[in-house]
Design a protein around this motif. Structure first.
Motif, mmCIF file in Angstrom:
data_model
loop_
_atom_site.group_PDB
_atom_site.id
_atom_site.type_symbol
_atom_site.label_atom_id
_atom_site.label_comp_id
_atom_site.label_asym_id
_atom_site.label_seq_id
_atom_site.Cartn_x
_atom_site.Cartn_y
_atom_site.Cartn_z
ATOM 1 N N VAL A 87 68.300 25.771 -68.101
ATOM 2 C CA VAL A 87 66.954 25.428 -68.877
ATOM 3 C C VAL A 87 66.391 24.685 -67.413
ATOM 4 C CG1 VAL A 87 65.465 24.653 -71.066
ATOM 5 C CG2 VAL A 87 67.648 26.109 -71.084
ATOM 6 N N GLU A 88 66.814 23.342 -67.298
ATOM 7 C CA GLU A 88 66.683 22.634 -66.428
ATOM 8 C C GLU A 88 66.243 22.673 -65.112
ATOM 9 O OE1 GLU A 88 64.919 18.089 -65.625
ATOM 10 O OE2 GLU A 88 64.786 19.833 -67.469
ATOM 11 N N ILE A 89 67.186 23.667 -64.488
ATOM 12 C CA ILE A 89 66.569 24.180 -63.291
ATOM 13 C C ILE A 89 65.299 25.599 -63.413
ATOM 14 C CG2 ILE A 89 67.639 25.618 -61.476
ATOM 15 C CD1 ILE A 89 70.620 24.941 -62.641
ATOM 16 N N LYS A 90 65.175 26.292 -64.239
ATOM 17 C CA LYS A 90 64.241 26.676 -64.278
ATOM 18 C C LYS A 90 62.879 25.916 -64.946
ATOM 19 C CE LYS A 90 66.014 31.147 -66.491
ATOM 20 N NZ LYS A 90 66.057 31.892 -67.342
ATOM 21 N N ARG A 91 63.303 24.996 -65.126
ATOM 22 C CA ARG A 91 61.783 24.233 -65.841
ATOM 23 C C ARG A 91 60.894 23.545 -64.313
ATOM 24 N NH1 ARG A 91 60.376 18.396 -66.337
ATOM 25 N NH2 ARG A 91 62.448 18.082 -65.368
ATOM 26 N N HIS A 92 61.629 23.240 -64.002
ATOM 27 C CA HIS A 92 61.160 22.818 -62.089
ATOM 28 C C HIS A 92 60.948 23.877 -61.380
ATOM 29 C CE1 HIS A 92 62.822 18.834 -62.561
ATOM 30 N NE2 HIS A 92 64.216 19.318 -62.737
ATOM 31 N N LEU A 93 61.766 25.281 -61.563
ATOM 32 C CA LEU A 93 61.609 26.207 -60.887
ATOM 33 C C LEU A 93 59.943 26.927 -60.999
ATOM 34 C CD1 LEU A 93 62.105 29.412 -58.639
ATOM 35 C CD2 LEU A 93 62.718 29.949 -61.613
ATOM 36 N N ASP A 94 59.627 26.924 -62.664
ATOM 37 C CA ASP A 94 58.152 27.576 -63.066
ATOM 38 C C ASP A 94 56.917 26.028 -62.471
ATOM 39 O OD1 ASP A 94 59.423 29.130 -64.027
ATOM 40 O OD2 ASP A 94 59.360 27.539 -66.822
ATOM 41 N N TYR A 95 57.565 25.161 -62.926
ATOM 42 C CA TYR A 95 56.163 24.097 -62.256
ATOM 43 C C TYR A 95 55.706 24.885 -60.125
ATOM 44 C CZ TYR A 95 53.190 20.086 -61.712
ATOM 45 O OH TYR A 95 52.454 19.542 -60.882
ATOM 46 N N LEU A 96 56.448 25.202 -59.776
ATOM 47 C CA LEU A 96 56.088 26.255 -57.980
ATOM 48 C C LEU A 96 55.635 27.502 -57.937
ATOM 49 C CD1 LEU A 96 59.727 24.425 -56.083
ATOM 50 C CD2 LEU A 96 56.386 23.721 -56.085
ATOM 51 N N LYS A 97 55.709 28.009 -60.089
ATOM 52 C CA LYS A 97 55.214 29.182 -59.687
ATOM 53 C C LYS A 97 53.549 29.159 -59.391
ATOM 54 C CE LYS A 97 54.974 33.800 -62.875
ATOM 55 N NZ LYS A 97 55.770 34.042 -64.707
ATOM 56 N N PRO A 98 53.106 29.743 -58.239
ATOM 57 C CA PRO A 98 51.666 30.355 -57.622
ATOM 58 C C PRO A 98 51.070 30.588 -58.879
ATOM 59 C CG PRO A 98 53.293 31.758 -56.642
ATOM 60 C CD PRO A 98 54.082 31.390 -57.622
ATOM 61 N N PRO A 99 49.689 30.496 -58.916
ATOM 62 C CA PRO A 99 49.050 29.402 -57.351
ATOM 63 C C PRO A 99 48.949 28.238 -58.281
ATOM 64 C CG PRO A 99 47.621 30.082 -59.001
ATOM 65 C CD PRO A 99 48.683 31.626 -59.294
ATOM 66 N N ILE A 100 49.667 27.323 -57.049
ATOM 67 C CA ILE A 100 49.565 26.138 -57.079
ATOM 68 C C ILE A 100 49.143 25.610 -56.997
ATOM 69 C CG2 ILE A 100 51.644 26.298 -55.364
ATOM 70 C CD1 ILE A 100 53.635 24.251 -57.202
ATOM 71 N N THR A 101 48.522 23.303 -56.690
ATOM 72 C CA THR A 101 48.172 23.211 -56.114
ATOM 73 C C THR A 101 49.453 21.979 -55.228
ATOM 74 O OG1 THR A 101 46.319 23.005 -57.150
ATOM 75 C CG2 THR A 101 46.937 20.848 -56.137
ATOM 76 N N ILE A 102 49.481 21.901 -53.706
ATOM 77 C CA ILE A 102 50.340 20.931 -53.211
ATOM 78 C C ILE A 102 50.033 19.511 -53.950
ATOM 79 C CG2 ILE A 102 51.374 20.353 -51.503
ATOM 80 C CD1 ILE A 102 51.966 23.245 -51.705
ATOM 81 N N SER A 103 51.167 19.055 -54.395
ATOM 82 C CA SER A 103 50.818 17.596 -55.014
ATOM 83 C C SER A 103 51.724 16.839 -54.598
ATOM 84 C CB SER A 103 50.057 17.344 -55.777
ATOM 85 O OG SER A 103 51.295 18.035 -57.013
#
Length: 205
Positions: A87-103
Motif C-alpha cells: 500500500v505504501e509503495i502504491k501511495r508513492h506510485l499514485d502521486y506520479l500518475k499523469p498529469p503531474i506537475t513537476i515539483s
C-alpha cells in the motif's frame, strides 16, 4: 555468493563494490576480503553529493551500484512485501500518475517509491547501502525534472515494477527495475557531467 544472490557476473560485482568503496560503505583488504565499513565521524559529516567530485569517471560506477542494489531489493520485496508495505509503495506510485506537475513533492514521491521498496525487502544491509546513495539519487531525480525527461514514462516504469511485486515475480521485478534505472541513467550522468563542466568553466578551471 554475491554473484549467485544477485544473479550478475563478477565484473558487475567488482564495479559495484568499487563504487561502494568510493563512498566509504565497504572496505577491502588483501587477505581479508570486502566488509561493510564502520561509519566514521568524517564520513558521516561529508555529504555524498560532494563525493561525486572525487572523479567524473566514478559517476557511472555509482549508477551501476544503484542498479545492482535496487535489483536485489526489488527481488526481495517481490518475495517479502507485506500488504501494508505494498500500500505504501502504491501511495508513492499514485502521486506520479499523469498529469503531474513537476515539483519537490513529485521528486520526494519518486525517491519515496524506491525507499519503500527497499524497506519491503526486509534486508537492513541493502537498506543501508541504498540510504548512502539517496543524496546522489535525489540529485539525479532533480535533473530529470529540470530537463523534463518525462514523468509519464517514470510512472509507466514504476507501474511495471509494482505489478511484478504484486505477482511475487522476482525475475520480472528485477528486469523492470533495471530497465527503469537504465532508461534515465545515461541522461542523468550526462546532466551531472554538464553541471560539473559549467562549474569548472565558471571558476576558470
Amino acid at each position: 555468493e554475491l554473484m549467485k544472490s544477485f544473479g550478475v557476473g563478477r565484473s558487475s560485482i567488482r564495479e559495484a563494490l568499487g563504487a561502494l568503496s568510493l563512498i566509504g560503505m565497504v572496505t577491502a583488504r588483501a587477505g581479508h576480503g570486502t566488509r561493510v565499513a564502520v561509519p566514521s565521524e568524517d564520513s558521516q559529516s561529508k555529504p555524498i553529493g560532494l563525493m561525486l567530485t572525487v572523479g567524473k569517471n566514478k559517476i557511472r560506477e555509482l549508477v551501476e551500484a544503484r542498479i545492482l542494489i535496487e535489483e536485489a531489493t526489488v527481488r526481495l520485496a517481490a518475495e517479502r512485501a507485506t500488504k501494508k508495505e505494498l500500500v505504501e509503495i502504491k501511495r508513492h506510485l499514485d502521486y506520479l500518475k499523469p498529469p503531474i506537475t513537476i515539483s519537490k513533492k513529485a521528486i520526494a514521491a519518486d525517491l519515496g517509491f524506491h525507499n519503500a521498496i527497499a524497506k519491503a525487502s526486509h534486508n537492513s544491509v541493502l537498506n543501508r547501502f541504498l540510504s548512502e546513495l539517496r543524496q546522489p539519487m535525489k540529485h539525479w531525480m532533480e535533473q530529470k525534472a529540470k530537463h523534463d525527461w518525462g514523468y509519464e514514462k517514470v510512472y509507466e516504469q514504476h507501474l511495471k515494477i509494482v505489478e511484478a511485486i504484486e505477482l511475487h515475480d522476482g525475475d520480472r521485478a528485477q528486469t523492470a527495475m533495471r530497465n527503469h534505472i537504465e532508461s534515465t541513467g545515461e541522461k542523468l550522468v550526462s546532466a551531472i557531467l554538464e553541471i560539473e563542466s559549467e562549474k569548472s568553466k565558471a571558476s576558470g578551471g
